[in-house]
Design a protein around this motif. Structure first.
Motif, PDB file in Angstrom:
ATOM      1  N   MET A   1     -13.755 -44.054  31.198  1.00 41.96           N
ATOM      2  CA  MET A   1     -13.887 -42.627  31.462  1.00 41.96           C
ATOM      3  C   MET A   1     -15.015 -42.441  32.450  1.00 41.96           C
ATOM      4  O   MET A   1     -16.112 -42.955  32.280  1.00 41.96           O
ATOM      5  CB  MET A   1     -14.185 -41.906  30.147  1.00 41.96           C
ATOM      6  N   GLY A   2     -14.742 -41.673  33.472  1.00 41.54           N
ATOM      7  CA  GLY A   2     -15.774 -41.370  34.440  1.00 41.54           C
ATOM      8  C   GLY A   2     -16.720 -40.309  33.931  1.00 41.54           C
ATOM      9  O   GLY A   2     -16.381 -39.490  33.079  1.00 41.54           O
ATOM     10  N   PHE A   3     -17.933 -40.312  34.460  1.00 41.53           N
ATOM     11  CA  PHE A   3     -18.941 -39.340  34.049  1.00 41.53           C
ATOM     12  C   PHE A   3     -18.472 -37.921  34.339  1.00 41.53           C
ATOM     13  O   PHE A   3     -18.647 -37.012  33.536  1.00 41.53           O
ATOM     14  CB  PHE A   3     -20.264 -39.633  34.760  1.00 41.53           C
ATOM     15  N   LEU A   4     -17.809 -37.737  35.472  1.00 43.12           N
ATOM     16  CA  LEU A   4     -17.319 -36.413  35.846  1.00 43.12           C
ATOM     17  C   LEU A   4     -16.276 -35.916  34.850  1.00 43.12           C
ATOM     18  O   LEU A   4     -16.277 -34.752  34.471  1.00 43.12           O
ATOM     19  CB  LEU A   4     -16.734 -36.430  37.258  1.00 43.12           C
ATOM     20  N   ASP A   5     -15.385 -36.802  34.369  1.00 43.37           N
ATOM     21  CA  ASP A   5     -14.409 -36.410  33.353  1.00 43.37           C
ATOM     22  C   ASP A   5     -15.111 -35.926  32.096  1.00 43.37           C
ATOM     23  O   ASP A   5     -14.704 -34.958  31.476  1.00 43.37           O
ATOM     24  CB  ASP A   5     -13.486 -37.581  32.986  1.00 43.37           C
ATOM     25  N   GLY A   6     -16.175 -36.606  31.706  1.00 39.78           N
ATOM     26  CA  GLY A   6     -16.930 -36.207  30.526  1.00 39.78           C
ATOM     27  C   GLY A   6     -17.539 -34.837  30.688  1.00 39.78           C
ATOM     28  O   GLY A   6     -17.506 -34.019  29.782  1.00 39.78           O
ATOM     29  N   LEU A   7     -18.107 -34.573  31.858  1.00 37.00           N
ATOM     30  CA  LEU A   7     -18.708 -33.263  32.108  1.00 37.00           C
ATOM     31  C   LEU A   7     -17.666 -32.152  32.115  1.00 37.00           C
ATOM     32  O   LEU A   7     -17.957 -31.024  31.733  1.00 37.00           O
ATOM     33  CB  LEU A   7     -19.459 -33.270  33.442  1.00 37.00           C
ATOM     34  N   MET A   8     -16.458 -32.480  32.538  1.00 34.49           N
ATOM     35  CA  MET A   8     -15.398 -31.486  32.596  1.00 34.49           C
ATOM     36  C   MET A   8     -14.738 -31.280  31.238  1.00 34.49           C
ATOM     37  O   MET A   8     -13.860 -30.443  31.092  1.00 34.49           O
ATOM     38  CB  MET A   8     -14.356 -31.903  33.637  1.00 34.49           C
ATOM     39  N   GLY A   9     -15.140 -32.038  30.220  1.00 42.20           N
ATOM     40  CA  GLY A   9     -14.590 -31.853  28.886  1.00 42.20           C
ATOM     41  C   GLY A   9     -13.337 -32.655  28.621  1.00 42.20           C
ATOM     42  O   GLY A   9     -12.613 -32.383  27.681  1.00 42.20           O
ATOM     43  N   ASN A  10     -13.033 -33.637  29.432  1.00 42.26           N
ATOM     44  CA  ASN A  10     -11.837 -34.433  29.258  1.00 42.26           C
ATOM     45  C   ASN A  10     -12.108 -35.664  28.409  1.00 42.26           C
ATOM     46  O   ASN A  10     -13.149 -36.288  28.515  1.00 42.26           O
ATOM     47  CB  ASN A  10     -11.278 -34.875  30.612  1.00 42.26           C
ATOM     48  N   ALA A  11     -11.131 -36.016  27.587  1.00 42.23           N
ATOM     49  CA  ALA A  11     -11.239 -37.192  26.733  1.00 42.23           C
ATOM     50  C   ALA A  11     -10.447 -38.334  27.347  1.00 42.23           C
ATOM     51  O   ALA A  11      -9.532 -38.127  28.141  1.00 42.23           O
ATOM     52  CB  ALA A  11     -10.705 -36.873  25.339  1.00 42.23           C
ATOM     53  N   SER A  12     -10.795 -39.558  26.972  1.00 42.90           N
ATOM     54  CA  SER A  12     -10.038 -40.723  27.398  1.00 42.90           C
ATOM     55  C   SER A  12      -9.992 -41.717  26.243  1.00 42.90           C
ATOM     56  O   SER A  12     -10.802 -41.666  25.320  1.00 42.90           O
ATOM     57  CB  SER A  12     -10.673 -41.357  28.633  1.00 42.90           C
ATOM     58  N   GLU A  13      -9.029 -42.628  26.288  1.00 43.47           N
ATOM     59  CA  GLU A  13      -8.822 -43.579  25.202  1.00 43.47           C
ATOM     60  C   GLU A  13      -9.940 -44.618  25.183  1.00 43.47           C
ATOM     61  O   GLU A  13     -10.451 -45.023  26.229  1.00 43.47           O
ATOM     62  CB  GLU A  13      -7.459 -44.259  25.374  1.00 43.47           C
ATOM     63  N   VAL A  14     -10.335 -45.049  23.975  1.00 39.73           N
ATOM     64  CA  VAL A  14     -11.390 -46.051  23.809  1.00 39.73           C
ATOM     65  C   VAL A  14     -10.872 -47.232  22.986  1.00 39.73           C
ATOM     66  O   VAL A  14      -9.845 -47.124  22.309  1.00 39.73           O
ATOM     67  CB  VAL A  14     -12.660 -45.463  23.150  1.00 39.73           C
ATOM     68  N   GLU A  15     -11.611 -48.337  23.041  1.00 37.72           N
ATOM     69  CA  GLU A  15     -11.211 -49.561  22.349  1.00 37.72           C
ATOM     70  C   GLU A  15     -11.355 -49.415  20.840  1.00 37.72           C
ATOM     71  O   GLU A  15     -12.383 -48.971  20.340  1.00 37.72           O
ATOM     72  CB  GLU A  15     -12.046 -50.739  22.844  1.00 37.72           C
ATOM     73  N   LEU A  16     -10.323 -49.818  20.107  1.00 39.05           N
ATOM     74  CA  LEU A  16     -10.281 -49.627  18.665  1.00 39.05           C
ATOM     75  C   LEU A  16     -11.298 -50.466  17.907  1.00 39.05           C
ATOM     76  O   LEU A  16     -11.867 -50.003  16.917  1.00 39.05           O
ATOM     77  CB  LEU A  16      -8.871 -49.916  18.145  1.00 39.05           C
ATOM     78  N   ASP A  17     -11.549 -51.695  18.362  1.00 38.63           N
ATOM     79  CA  ASP A  17     -12.499 -52.550  17.637  1.00 38.63           C
ATOM     80  C   ASP A  17     -13.912 -51.970  17.664  1.00 38.63           C
ATOM     81  O   ASP A  17     -14.644 -52.042  16.673  1.00 38.63           O
ATOM     82  CB  ASP A  17     -12.477 -53.989  18.154  1.00 38.63           C
ATOM     83  N   VAL A  33      -7.926 -47.791  12.001  1.00 38.67           N
ATOM     84  CA  VAL A  33      -7.976 -46.935  13.187  1.00 38.67           C
ATOM     85  C   VAL A  33      -6.828 -47.365  14.092  1.00 38.67           C
ATOM     86  O   VAL A  33      -6.696 -48.532  14.425  1.00 38.67           O
ATOM     87  CB  VAL A  33      -9.327 -47.067  13.919  1.00 38.67           C
ATOM     88  N   GLU A  34      -6.003 -46.402  14.475  1.00 42.71           N
ATOM     89  CA  GLU A  34      -4.841 -46.729  15.298  1.00 42.71           C
ATOM     90  C   GLU A  34      -4.945 -46.216  16.731  1.00 42.71           C
ATOM     91  O   GLU A  34      -4.405 -46.806  17.642  1.00 42.71           O
ATOM     92  CB  GLU A  34      -3.577 -46.226  14.615  1.00 42.71           C
ATOM     93  N   HIS A  35      -5.652 -45.088  16.917  1.00 45.79           N
ATOM     94  CA  HIS A  35      -5.876 -44.535  18.251  1.00 45.79           C
ATOM     95  C   HIS A  35      -7.210 -43.806  18.232  1.00 45.79           C
ATOM     96  O   HIS A  35      -7.551 -43.162  17.242  1.00 45.79           O
ATOM     97  CB  HIS A  35      -4.764 -43.558  18.654  1.00 45.79           C
ATOM     98  N   ALA A  36      -7.950 -43.900  19.341  1.00 44.55           N
ATOM     99  CA  ALA A  36      -9.245 -43.226  19.416  1.00 44.55           C
ATOM    100  C   ALA A  36      -9.475 -42.730  20.838  1.00 44.55           C
ATOM    101  O   ALA A  36      -9.142 -43.410  21.815  1.00 44.55           O
ATOM    102  CB  ALA A  36     -10.361 -44.177  19.000  1.00 44.55           C
ATOM    103  N   TYR A  37     -10.073 -41.536  20.919  1.00 43.71           N
ATOM    104  CA  TYR A  37     -10.363 -40.903  22.205  1.00 43.71           C
ATOM    105  C   TYR A  37     -11.800 -40.422  22.195  1.00 43.71           C
ATOM    106  O   TYR A  37     -12.305 -39.952  21.185  1.00 43.71           O
ATOM    107  CB  TYR A  37      -9.400 -39.728  22.443  1.00 43.71           C
ATOM    108  N   LYS A  38     -12.469 -40.549  23.334  1.00 47.61           N
ATOM    109  CA  LYS A  38     -13.868 -40.185  23.444  1.00 47.61           C
ATOM    110  C   LYS A  38     -14.055 -39.043  24.426  1.00 47.61           C
ATOM    111  O   LYS A  38     -13.444 -39.014  25.486  1.00 47.61           O
ATOM    112  CB  LYS A  38     -14.689 -41.396  23.898  1.00 47.61           C
ATOM    113  N   LEU A  39     -14.919 -38.096  24.045  1.00 50.31           N
ATOM    114  CA  LEU A  39     -15.267 -36.955  24.883  1.00 50.31           C
ATOM    115  C   LEU A  39     -16.788 -36.950  24.988  1.00 50.31           C
ATOM    116  O   LEU A  39     -17.473 -36.510  24.074  1.00 50.31           O
ATOM    117  CB  LEU A  39     -14.759 -35.659  24.245  1.00 50.31           C
ATOM    118  N   ILE A  40     -17.328 -37.500  26.047  1.00 46.26           N
ATOM    119  CA  ILE A  40     -18.748 -37.770  26.253  1.00 46.26           C
ATOM    120  C   ILE A  40     -19.261 -38.612  25.081  1.00 46.26           C
ATOM    121  O   ILE A  40     -19.123 -39.808  25.098  1.00 46.26           O
ATOM    122  CB  ILE A  40     -19.585 -36.494  26.495  1.00 46.26           C
ATOM    123  N   ARG A  41     -19.794 -37.979  24.015  1.00 46.44           N
ATOM    124  CA  ARG A  41     -20.271 -38.735  22.848  1.00 46.44           C
ATOM    125  C   ARG A  41     -19.395 -38.534  21.628  1.00 46.44           C
ATOM    126  O   ARG A  41     -19.472 -39.294  20.679  1.00 46.44           O
ATOM    127  CB  ARG A  41     -21.705 -38.322  22.487  1.00 46.44           C
TER     128      ARG A  41
END
Length: 125
Positions: A1-17, A33-41
């Motif tokens: 996830m790019g920093f700009l995406d985080g500032l814009m409020g967009n989430a992206s997929e993260v590693e499950l482990d 855990v089967e799916h996870a998405y991160k929005l900044i923190r």
């Protein structure tokens, strides 16, 4: 996830482990855990038993609020796909006993249909 995406409020997929290690004290022994998405923190997590919304608060993020939502509490959900000028997709989830939906935005590179499909698989059991 790019920093700009985080500032814009967009989430992206993260590693499950990584998520499972962070949540080891929160998950029950048979929960996965089967799916996870991160929005900044913050984290938006689908397990095989519930939906977890994790809100890291304050400047350091040491204060954390955990929302545990059983899938049976979801009464309605919708997706809005990204458009030409509107670059983010959106997921809305309505819970029983609550008039306002939970809303999460996802960047255009994330397949919103996949997110909806994961939620539908648990809610429609």
């Amino acid at each position: 996830m790019g920093f700009l995406d985080g500032l814009m409020g967009n989430a992206s997929e993260v590693e499950l482990d990584k998520v499972e290690k962070e949540l080891k004290d929160l998950l029950v022994p048979s929960e996965n855990v089967e799916h996870a998405y991160k929005l900044i923190r913050d984290l938006f997590i689908f397990t095989d038993k519930r939906l977890l919304l994790i809100d890291k608060q304050g400047m350091t993020g040491k204060k954390v609020e955990y929302h545990s939502i059983p899938y049976k509490s979801v009464v309605h959900f919708s997706i809005e796909t990204a458009g030409t000028l509107d670059l983010d997709a959106e997921l809305k989830i309505w819970l029983s006993g609550s008039a306002a939906p939970i809303q999460k935005k996802f960047n255009k590179s994330l397949n919103i249909y996949k997110v909806q499909s994961v939620l539908a698989a648990y809610v429609l059991k």
